[in-house]
Each structure stands twice: as structure tokens, then as C-alpha cells.
Design a protein around this motif. Sequence first.
Motif, PDB file in Angstrom:
ATOM      1  N   GLN A 188       0.834  -1.183   0.000  1.00  0.00           N
ATOM      2  CA  GLN A 188       0.000   0.000   0.000  1.00  0.00           C
ATOM      3  C   GLN A 188       0.880   1.248   0.000  1.00  0.00           C
ATOM      4  N   PHE A 189       0.280   2.394  -0.312  1.00  0.00           N
ATOM      5  CA  PHE A 189       1.016   3.645  -0.239  1.00  0.00           C
ATOM      6  C   PHE A 189       0.130   4.723   0.365  1.00  0.00           C
ATOM      7  N   HIS A 190       0.772   5.679   1.029  1.00  0.00           N
ATOM      8  CA  HIS A 190       0.119   6.855   1.588  1.00  0.00           C
ATOM      9  C   HIS A 190       0.763   8.088   0.947  1.00  0.00           C
ATOM     10  N   TYR A 191      -0.001   9.171   0.819  1.00  0.00           N
ATOM     11  CA  TYR A 191       0.576  10.340   0.172  1.00  0.00           C
ATOM     12  C   TYR A 191       0.015  11.629   0.750  1.00  0.00           C
ATOM     13  N   VAL A 192       0.786  12.705   0.602  1.00  0.00           N
ATOM     14  CA  VAL A 192       0.345  14.078   0.860  1.00  0.00           C
ATOM     15  C   VAL A 192       0.759  14.909  -0.346  1.00  0.00           C
ATOM     16  N   HIS A 193       0.004  15.985  -0.588  1.00  0.00           N
ATOM     17  CA  HIS A 193       0.239  16.739  -1.823  1.00  0.00           C
ATOM     18  C   HIS A 193      -0.204  18.180  -1.656  1.00  0.00           C
ATOM     19  N   VAL A 194       0.576  19.097  -2.228  1.00  0.00           N
ATOM     20  CA  VAL A 194       0.181  20.500  -2.300  1.00  0.00           C
ATOM     21  C   VAL A 194       0.729  21.088  -3.590  1.00  0.00           C
ATOM     22  N   GLY A 195      -0.107  21.831  -4.320  1.00  0.00           N
ATOM     23  CA  GLY A 195       0.369  22.470  -5.550  1.00  0.00           C
ATOM     24  C   GLY A 195       0.000  21.721  -6.810  1.00  0.00           C
ATOM     25  N   ASP A 196       0.897  21.753  -7.804  1.00  0.00           N
ATOM     26  CA  ASP A 196       0.589  21.150  -9.099  1.00  0.00           C
ATOM     27  C   ASP A 196       1.599  20.093  -9.540  1.00  0.00           C
ATOM     28  N   THR A 197       2.464  19.617  -8.629  1.00  0.00           N
ATOM     29  CA  THR A 197       3.156  18.367  -8.927  1.00  0.00           C
ATOM     30  C   THR A 197       2.096  17.270  -8.899  1.00  0.00           C
ATOM     31  N   ARG A 198       2.397  16.111  -9.416  1.00  0.00           N
ATOM     32  CA  ARG A 198       1.342  15.102  -9.563  1.00  0.00           C
ATOM     33  C   ARG A 198       1.783  13.715  -9.112  1.00  0.00           C
ATOM     34  N   LEU A 199       0.769  12.924  -8.732  1.00  0.00           N
ATOM     35  CA  LEU A 199       0.948  11.506  -8.416  1.00  0.00           C
ATOM     36  C   LEU A 199      -0.003  10.715  -9.302  1.00  0.00           C
ATOM     37  N   GLY A 201      -4.134  10.964   1.254  1.00  0.00           N
ATOM     38  CA  GLY A 201      -4.848   9.751   0.854  1.00  0.00           C
ATOM     39  C   GLY A 201      -3.980   8.521   0.981  1.00  0.00           C
ATOM     40  N   HIS A 202      -4.594   7.374   0.789  1.00  0.00           N
ATOM     41  CA  HIS A 202      -3.861   6.112   0.777  1.00  0.00           C
ATOM     42  C   HIS A 202      -4.575   5.145  -0.152  1.00  0.00           C
ATOM     43  N   SER A 203      -3.866   4.129  -0.602  1.00  0.00           N
ATOM     44  CA  SER A 203      -4.432   3.193  -1.571  1.00  0.00           C
ATOM     45  C   SER A 203      -3.638   1.897  -1.557  1.00  0.00           C
ATOM     46  N   PRO A 204      -4.272   0.794  -1.964  1.00  0.00           N
ATOM     47  CA  PRO A 204      -3.499  -0.438  -2.177  1.00  0.00           C
ATOM     48  C   PRO A 204      -2.454  -0.231  -3.271  1.00  0.00           C
ATOM     49  N   PHE A 205      -1.332  -0.890  -3.119  1.00  0.00           N
ATOM     50  CA  PHE A 205      -0.256  -0.858  -4.114  1.00  0.00           C
ATOM     51  C   PHE A 205       0.000  -2.307  -4.491  1.00  0.00           C
ATOM     52  N   LEU A 206      -0.722  -2.779  -5.495  1.00  0.00           N
ATOM     53  CA  LEU A 206      -0.792  -4.193  -5.815  1.00  0.00           C
ATOM     54  C   LEU A 206       0.397  -4.643  -6.668  1.00  0.00           C
TER      55      LEU A 206
END
Length: 488
Positions: free
Chosen positions: A112-123, A184-189
Motif C-alpha cells: 500500500q502507499f500513503h501520500y500528501v500533496h500541495v500544488g501542481d506536482t502530480r501523483l 490519501g492512501h491506496s493499495p499498491f498491488l
Amino acid sequence: MAEQYYGLTDPGKQRDNNEDAFIAQTTVNGRFVIACVIDGVGGYSGGEVAAALAREAILKRLERPAGEVIPILLDCFNLANQKILAAKKENSKHDSMACVATLALVDLERNQFHYVHVGDTRLYLLRDDSLVKITHDQSFVGFLEESGRLTEEAAMAHPKRNEINKALGFETTLLKDDDYIETGHSPFLPGDVLLLCSDGLTDMATKIEITDILTGKGSLAQKCENLITVANANGGKDNVTAVLVSNDKQATNYDATKPIATQKKTELDITIPPPTPTKVNELTSAEIPAKKRSAWPWVVVIIIVLIAAAGGWQYLKHQQADTPMANNANTDTLAASTPKPVDSIETNLQTMIDSLKGNVLLLTDSLYPKPIKIDKAIRIDKDSLFIKTKGHITLVGDSAYNGAAIELSTKAKMIFIDSMTIKGFKTGIINYNNALTLKRVSFADCVVPVQNEVSVPNNKPVSGPATSLKVDTVTVKPKPSNGATGKR
């Protein structure tokens, strides 16, 4: 391990300095991958300095992570924000510097993965050769693109493309606005790939070009080089940075009737490892002892098939007396077909969701030319599902039905619904644990459009925001330190 992550940055074709920075390394003895892309705000003095300060703060905070993951990642951004603000006060030349960033912590052990984000870089998440944008651009042009008011090509060429409204270094505190930092977080299969990148890539390369590179052959290093090459070939107007993380475990195919699908979970578990694959096919035919096999099992199967076929034929003859025969719809591609009667559309939609092999469901108004009447909630039991529509798709409530149109199960981790109307329900969607993301979804005559629920384990302490409680866990015990951890 080295093949599971890689990062690369390039100044581009039109800039002398590089205001981008990135992180692609492990922590906690190799269990987690830190993946991060930081972009110093273009046109502001000190953007390169801001990116370097943010990178330093993030790495220092993740040396010995302890506690819940999302609060730790938020702490990384808060510490970076403080360092940038302090540096701005010390040097008047840098009083306008800031940076945008996307940070992911990938749990390789628990997929799985967790993330934080601000601005206009992308995941982005690449799964089953489909590239899904996870983060949202915090800019006016980004909003126009995501809301469908601008095409990708028009957004890439928009004169205000690089104007952002959120960044590290803009505000004295990031906590006053709960929506300032996206999390957010999500499975990382197994087979999944994460792409973190700066706008120097996404302003110069289309989603199709990026997908072609990521799904092509080559190592992660080669793919990063190819991403930068295509951005520079298309103009290279800005610094270009890309970080890739791959789950290179062997993908497992699951049967539709696997036991785990019917298990009832009594505890909230955001770290579910994939089920152990069944080993019924471990022996090849050459390894099976040579002996005459009984024909009786095959005889029984043939008899059962013939009985079922006869029953099905009688049922179809009965149905044809009342309604015209409908074509079968492919549950993966949902090719256009003759629609079924209204009273069977709901069942057909539920069946398509349950039997979907991938995680992208496409609904078209050629398949559903009329509103879909609902007298039983459409239940989503998948951990991730992206429902996309073409045309006008509407769910309407039956006059005697008082339930929800759509209900997520507690197993859902990332459910994305794009372009749909939900009309005439007491409750539109029941959402658990903040798993739901909506885009261009309209609610008409719904008493409660979205009902947010939280599942909690029995008789165990939990912590976190009231909308997303988690079992208290400690990943690594922190060593004594004179500095404050900033745990929330």
C-alpha cells in the motif's frame, strides 16, 4: 530493491538552473520507499532554495518514523513549511520563495502507499496498463481541466497554467485549513507503478505519451530517461523531474469464487496483504502419476451442464413471450448492446461491478439510454474502482424504495465516480472511511447526498480524524530526542 524505485531530474531546454528536487530512497531498513517530487515555484527568487529546504526537512523527519503514517507525512510538510518561512525572514531576497510537492510513503511489505500533496506536482497510479491521476492540481487551470471545462491539450497551452494557489511557504500554518494539504492512501498491488512528477513533464507530455512509456519495455531508470526525453523533445520549457516506484512482486490471479470475498471483517484494516495464492496447479501434467483416470467425474459434469442448458432454454422461451431478447454486455469493456428491460438493469449493473476483472468500469448511454431505476443499493465491495461514464447516466430511486443508490463496503479504499446524476433517493451514496472521490456528480432530490460512515474495530483503541479512524499502531519505536515530533 534498486529496481523498485528510481528518480531523475533535468533542467530542461530553456532554463539554466534547476528548481526541482526529488527523493527516491528507502527508510526503516528497506521496508518503506520514500518517493517525493518538489518544485520550487517558478518565477520567484529562491525557488531552488525552497525546494532544497523542503527536501532536507522531509528526509530528517522520515529517518525514524513512528505512529500513524498520514500524520507523519503531514508533519513532513509542516516542518518544511516552517523552514521555508524562517529562511524567508533571514534573507529578504528570498521573501517570495515557496515550493509545491507530492510525497508518497510506499509500504512494500503490506502492498500500500500513503501520500500528501500541495500544488501542481502530480501523483499517478499505473494499474493494468491504465494510468490514473491520483492528486488534484491546486490551481485555477487544473480545476478547469479536471471539471471538464478544458481539454488536456488546452490546459497544457493555457497562459495561466503555472499559476498556483497553494504551496509550502505561502501560509504561516497549514492546519488552519483542513483542505490545504491533500492526503490519501491506496493499495499498491503487484504490478502497480507509481509516477510522481513535476509540471515540467505534464505540461510537455500528454497522458497517452506518458502511458506508452510506462507500459513499454525497459528498466525504471530507462523509463525516467524516456519521460524526460519526450518532455524536452516537446519543448522542455521547464525543469523536468520524474520518480517511479514499482511493486515488482508477481501478480496473482484470483478466482471469482475465492473464499476471501465472502469473509466478514470485524476490524478496520488498512494494511491488507494480498491473499496467498492457491497452489492447486503447482504440479504439471508431466508430474502427475501415470494411471488411468476415472471417466465418471466428466460424465457427471456433462449431465449437469445438459440439465442447466435445458432449464436455461425454457427460461429464455418464457422471457421471450414478454420482452425482446437482449444482447450480453461484456463486463470489462461494456461494449454497446441492446439495453435490458428497466426492471433488470439494476441487477445487470450490480453483476457487472461484481464480475469486473480490472478496476475501471465504463458506462455508456448507448447501453443505458434510460435512467437506471434502483430499488436496492448498488454495493461496491472492491478495494478500488473507477466508474467512468460517456453520455448522460442517471440513477433514479423507485417510488417505494427508501435506501441508498450506492453503498460502499468497509473494504473500499479508493472509489472514483466520474460524471453521473443520482436522483430521488433518501441517501445518494453511503461512504466508508473517506474512500470516495466524486467528479461532476450531480444529486437531485436527495435528502442526504453523501452519508459518511466510519468503521472501527471491536474493543480496540483508535486514533485519527473522526471521519477516518484507524487502529493505534506504532511502526518503529522512536529513539529519545531533544526535538519535538509534532505528533497530532
